[in-house]
Scaffold this active site. Structure first.
Site, PDB file in Angstrom:
ATOM      1  N   HIS A 105       8.325  23.714  22.759  1.00 40.31           N
ATOM      2  CA  HIS A 105       8.791  23.190  21.583  1.00 40.31           C
ATOM      3  C   HIS A 105       8.300  24.381  20.556  1.00 40.31           C
ATOM      4  O   HIS A 105       7.095  24.613  20.656  1.00 40.31           O
ATOM      5  CB  HIS A 105       8.286  21.963  21.059  1.00 40.31           C
ATOM      6  CG  HIS A 105       8.480  20.821  22.002  1.00 40.31           C
ATOM      7  ND1 HIS A 105       9.814  20.308  21.985  1.00 40.31           N
ATOM      8  CD2 HIS A 105       7.737  20.062  22.810  1.00 40.31           C
ATOM      9  CE1 HIS A 105       9.834  19.163  22.923  1.00 40.31           C
ATOM     10  NE2 HIS A 105       8.597  19.110  23.611  1.00 40.31           N
TER      11      HIS A 105
ATOM     12  N   HIS B 262       0.416   5.846   1.007  1.00 41.39           N
ATOM     13  CA  HIS B 262      -0.429   6.929   1.842  1.00 41.39           C
ATOM     14  C   HIS B 262       0.116   8.347   1.134  1.00 41.39           C
ATOM     15  O   HIS B 262       0.836   8.441   0.573  1.00 41.39           O
ATOM     16  CB  HIS B 262      -0.119   7.219   3.313  1.00 41.39           C
ATOM     17  CG  HIS B 262      -0.076   5.877   3.854  1.00 41.39           C
ATOM     18  ND1 HIS B 262      -1.302   5.167   4.358  1.00 41.39           N
ATOM     19  CD2 HIS B 262       1.065   4.951   4.497  1.00 41.39           C
ATOM     20  CE1 HIS B 262      -0.729   3.819   5.121  1.00 41.39           C
ATOM     21  NE2 HIS B 262       0.435   3.707   5.009  1.00 41.39           N
TER      22      HIS B 262
ATOM     23  N   HIS C 246       9.323  22.790  29.745  1.00 37.12           N
ATOM     24  CA  HIS C 246       9.897  23.251  28.636  1.00 37.12           C
ATOM     25  C   HIS C 246       8.651  23.444  27.502  1.00 37.12           C
ATOM     26  O   HIS C 246       7.528  23.258  27.906  1.00 37.12           O
ATOM     27  CB  HIS C 246      10.632  21.998  28.068  1.00 37.12           C
ATOM     28  CG  HIS C 246       9.952  20.857  27.669  1.00 37.12           C
ATOM     29  ND1 HIS C 246       9.294  19.967  28.644  1.00 37.12           N
ATOM     30  CD2 HIS C 246       9.619  20.323  26.258  1.00 37.12           C
ATOM     31  CE1 HIS C 246       8.976  18.899  27.885  1.00 37.12           C
ATOM     32  NE2 HIS C 246       9.039  19.184  26.726  1.00 37.12           N
TER      33      HIS C 246
ATOM     34  N   GLU D 183       4.810   7.883   6.926  1.00 34.66           N
ATOM     35  CA  GLU D 183       4.521   7.103   7.708  1.00 34.66           C
ATOM     36  C   GLU D 183       5.769   6.770   8.616  1.00 34.66           C
ATOM     37  O   GLU D 183       6.849   6.329   8.057  1.00 34.66           O
ATOM     38  CB  GLU D 183       4.192   5.726   7.328  1.00 34.66           C
ATOM     39  CG  GLU D 183       3.996   4.677   8.327  1.00 34.66           C
ATOM     40  CD  GLU D 183       3.488   3.351   7.839  1.00 34.66           C
ATOM     41  OE1 GLU D 183       2.619   3.335   6.965  1.00 34.66           O
ATOM     42  OE2 GLU D 183       4.005   2.221   7.853  1.00 34.66           O
TER      43      GLU D 183
ATOM     44  N   HIS E 254       0.937  -1.299   0.045  1.00 37.17           N
ATOM     45  CA  HIS E 254       0.039  -0.069  -0.023  1.00 37.17           C
ATOM     46  C   HIS E 254       1.052   1.194   0.114  1.00 37.17           C
ATOM     47  O   HIS E 254       2.200   1.235   0.230  1.00 37.17           O
ATOM     48  CB  HIS E 254      -1.008   0.049   1.346  1.00 37.17           C
ATOM     49  CG  HIS E 254       0.002   0.200   2.571  1.00 37.17           C
ATOM     50  ND1 HIS E 254       0.605  -1.022   3.078  1.00 37.17           N
ATOM     51  CD2 HIS E 254      -0.050   1.210   3.701  1.00 37.17           C
ATOM     52  CE1 HIS E 254       1.028  -0.608   4.294  1.00 37.17           C
ATOM     53  NE2 HIS E 254       1.016   0.809   4.534  1.00 37.17           N
TER      54      HIS E 254
ATOM     55  N   HIS F  72       4.988  22.701  29.466  1.00 41.47           N
ATOM     56  CA  HIS F  72       4.307  21.634  29.840  1.00 41.47           C
ATOM     57  C   HIS F  72       5.404  20.934  30.666  1.00 41.47           C
ATOM     58  O   HIS F  72       6.658  21.105  30.457  1.00 41.47           O
ATOM     59  CB  HIS F  72       3.710  20.832  28.704  1.00 41.47           C
ATOM     60  CG  HIS F  72       4.708  20.189  27.614  1.00 41.47           C
ATOM     61  ND1 HIS F  72       4.885  21.190  26.683  1.00 41.47           N
ATOM     62  CD2 HIS F  72       5.133  19.224  27.589  1.00 41.47           C
ATOM     63  CE1 HIS F  72       5.849  20.640  25.820  1.00 41.47           C
ATOM     64  NE2 HIS F  72       5.886  19.232  26.334  1.00 41.47           N
TER      65      HIS F  72
ATOM     66  N   GLU G  59       3.430  18.527  19.802  1.00 38.82           N
ATOM     67  CA  GLU G  59       3.883  17.072  20.190  1.00 38.82           C
ATOM     68  C   GLU G  59       2.987  16.303  20.442  1.00 38.82           C
ATOM     69  O   GLU G  59       2.074  16.332  20.998  1.00 38.82           O
ATOM     70  CB  GLU G  59       4.771  17.428  21.561  1.00 38.82           C
ATOM     71  CG  GLU G  59       5.275  16.278  22.522  1.00 38.82           C
ATOM     72  CD  GLU G  59       5.723  16.627  23.742  1.00 38.82           C
ATOM     73  OE1 GLU G  59       5.743  15.714  24.682  1.00 38.82           O
ATOM     74  OE2 GLU G  59       6.425  17.551  23.890  1.00 38.82           O
TER      75      GLU G  59
ATOM     76  N   GLU H 204      -6.519   5.335   8.507  1.00 38.51           N
ATOM     77  CA  GLU H 204      -6.186   4.034   7.917  1.00 38.51           C
ATOM     78  C   GLU H 204      -7.205   3.358   6.958  1.00 38.51           C
ATOM     79  O   GLU H 204      -6.825   2.788   6.006  1.00 38.51           O
ATOM     80  CB  GLU H 204      -6.022   3.068   8.921  1.00 38.51           C
ATOM     81  CG  GLU H 204      -4.754   2.771   9.586  1.00 38.51           C
ATOM     82  CD  GLU H 204      -3.724   2.252   8.717  1.00 38.51           C
ATOM     83  OE1 GLU H 204      -3.676   1.177   8.189  1.00 38.51           O
ATOM     84  OE2 GLU H 204      -2.714   3.026   8.300  1.00 38.51           O
TER      85      GLU H 204
END
Length: 469
Positions: free
Chosen positions: A356, A176, A354, A180, A174, A400, A361, A244
């Protein structure tokens, strides 16, 4: 000396009393607020064990000149899954007992939803999804369940799939629209692909190892018999609305192409296609795959950039409180849209405060129990509790931490839709700006400021002190 009206001080006292749940602490805390306002022009005041000293320039003043101090009352989770007591919607003097119907099992897994810390405020969208609540797609030979924006609506940039293959079973050929990225949880999986230049690639990956396929690159996944149970792996896609059910499957395409066109394409009689499935296979049983060395030899050669990475062999960085290791395109070159860190936390330790800078995340909790408070700015903050098999999501820039709230090691993944991993540490930030600024904002003593780490800690070991005084 600045003067304050009796009415104004009373208002301040009432606001502090509302924020502080323990009545014995309210009196002491309120007294501290009054004292701080009465001594604004003094050269020094004390907050708990932290000294507040004006900067050497004399231009910086304590933040308490405009607002009261924070409450030092602890806000621990009030129970856990093993607790035999009946959870109640109470924290200190706030809330009330539950007298209607309730799901105690769910409540015990999520203590900070029923009795949230008093530091929570405003509104933050749901940031937790247990894979055990996902609808499971059962097939002969395995299953798959997923998390996407259907269940975490604000998880816009990544989605995940938990997939299981019995020994020899195949996730059919398959491709996408999205990339992935995969982390093997158990067993060994054989992956195959052919790139746009006609180069092929076949490899086996075991627990803790990774693979990555860019958008549109065809691939297959098959469990080997190295583990009699087969394999289970985590898939992460770089789009939150991935499903999926939208995969481009080989059998599905063949079944929806006229047989005479298939015959013409492959230059063979129509009878060749008599046993092509009439609909997709998705996951189906198979025999143990041959070793990668038995793969067909392509005239174009083998892919020069590996699609897999032996992440399990990378030695983690050991620090006080646990371990961590980071993977991104600087070491796993093909992985242009996914970076990750794998973390273990000992009981009581935390992944330091910290954020990002540019990327959301996506978390997956493998073992243990954890707690995360998400600070979303403007007084908005919410605390969530996580167990093994749960997915968490934290949008970019939101502050967070992750705390191990159990008595076993907490093992989890941080995954990002980016080529290179990046974060900013709160302690490190405060250590590297002029000390007078930190002192003016937070009232920290110069001695304490000098101990702040000038390099990132990443993890912080359990505290030796839990006192609120």
């Amino acid at each position: 000396m600045i003067k304050f009206s009796t009415c104004y001080i009373a208002l301040l006292l009432s606001s502090v009393a509302f924020a502080a749940p323990a009545s014995s602490s309210i009196t002491a805390h309120s007294s501290a607020v009054v004292a701080s306002f009465a001594a604004v022009s003094a050269t020094k005041s004390t907050v708990g064990s932290a000294s507040v000293v004006p900067s050497s320039t004399g231009s910086a003043a304590s933040s308490t000149a405009t607002v009261p101090y924070i409450s030092l009352n602890p806000n621990y989770p009030l129970w856990d899954s093993s607790d035999t007591s009946e959870p109640q919607a109470e924290r200190g003097s706030l809330g009330a007992t539950v007298i209607g119907p309730t799901d105690d099992a769910t409540v015990k897994q999520n203590p900070d939803l029923l009795a949230p810390p008093t530091t929570d405020g405003g509104s933050v969208p749901n940031a937790k999804w247990p894979m055990s609540l996902s609808h499971n797609r059962l097939q002969t030979g395995g299953w798959a369940r997923q998390q996407n924006t259907d269940v975490i609506p604000f998880a816009a940039n990544m989605a995940g799939v938990d997939m299981r293959l019995e020994s020899g079973a195949i996730r059919e050929l398959h491709w996408h629209k999205t990339a992935e990225w995969a982390y093997v949880l158990k067993g060994t999986t054989q992956v195959t692909t052919v790139d746009p230049m006609g180069q092929n690639y076949v490899a086996n990956v075991g627990p803790g190892d990774l693979w990555y396929f860019p958008p549109g690159v065809p691939h297959s996944l098959q469990a080997t018999n190295e583990d009699p149970d087969g394999t289970e792996f985590l898939l992460v896609f770089d789009s939150g609305d991935f499903s999926e059910d939208d995969t481009f499957l080989l059998t599905d395409w063949m079944a929806h192409t006229p047989a005479e066109v298939l015959a013409k394409n492959f230059q063979t009689p129509i009878s060749t296609f008599a046993e092509v499935p009439a609909k997709e296979l998705y996951i189906f049983p198979g025999q143990n795959p041959l070793p990668p060395s038995a793969a067909p030899i392509s005239p174009a050669g083998t892919a020069t950039t590996p699609y897999t990475y032996n992440f399990s062999s990378v030695a983690p960085t050991q620090v006080n409180g646990g371990t961590y290791k980071i993977i991104d395109s600087t070491t796993f070159a093909i992985s242009k849209t996914i970076a990750a860190s794998e973390i273990t936390l000992e009981p009581g330790a935390i992944r330091e405060l910290h954020w990002h800078p540019t990327q959301d995340e996506w978390n997956f909790f493998i073992n243990g129990t954890g707690r995360v408070t998400i600070f979303a700015s403007s007084g908005n903050a919410r605390t969530f509790d996580y167990q093994a098999g749960d997915v968490g999501y934290i949008p970019a820039t939101m502050g967070h931490y992750v705390e191990n709230t159990g008595n076993t090691t907490l093992h989890f993944l941080e995954v990002f839709n980016t080529a290179q991993y990046a974060d900013i540490s709160l302690s490190n930030w405060l250590a590297l700006v002029p000390p007078a600024l930190v002192e003016a904002h937070l009232g920290f003593s110069p001695e304490f400021i000098s101990t702040l780490p000038k390099t990132k800690q990443v993890l912080v070991g359990p505290s030796n002190s839990t006192s609120s005084t």
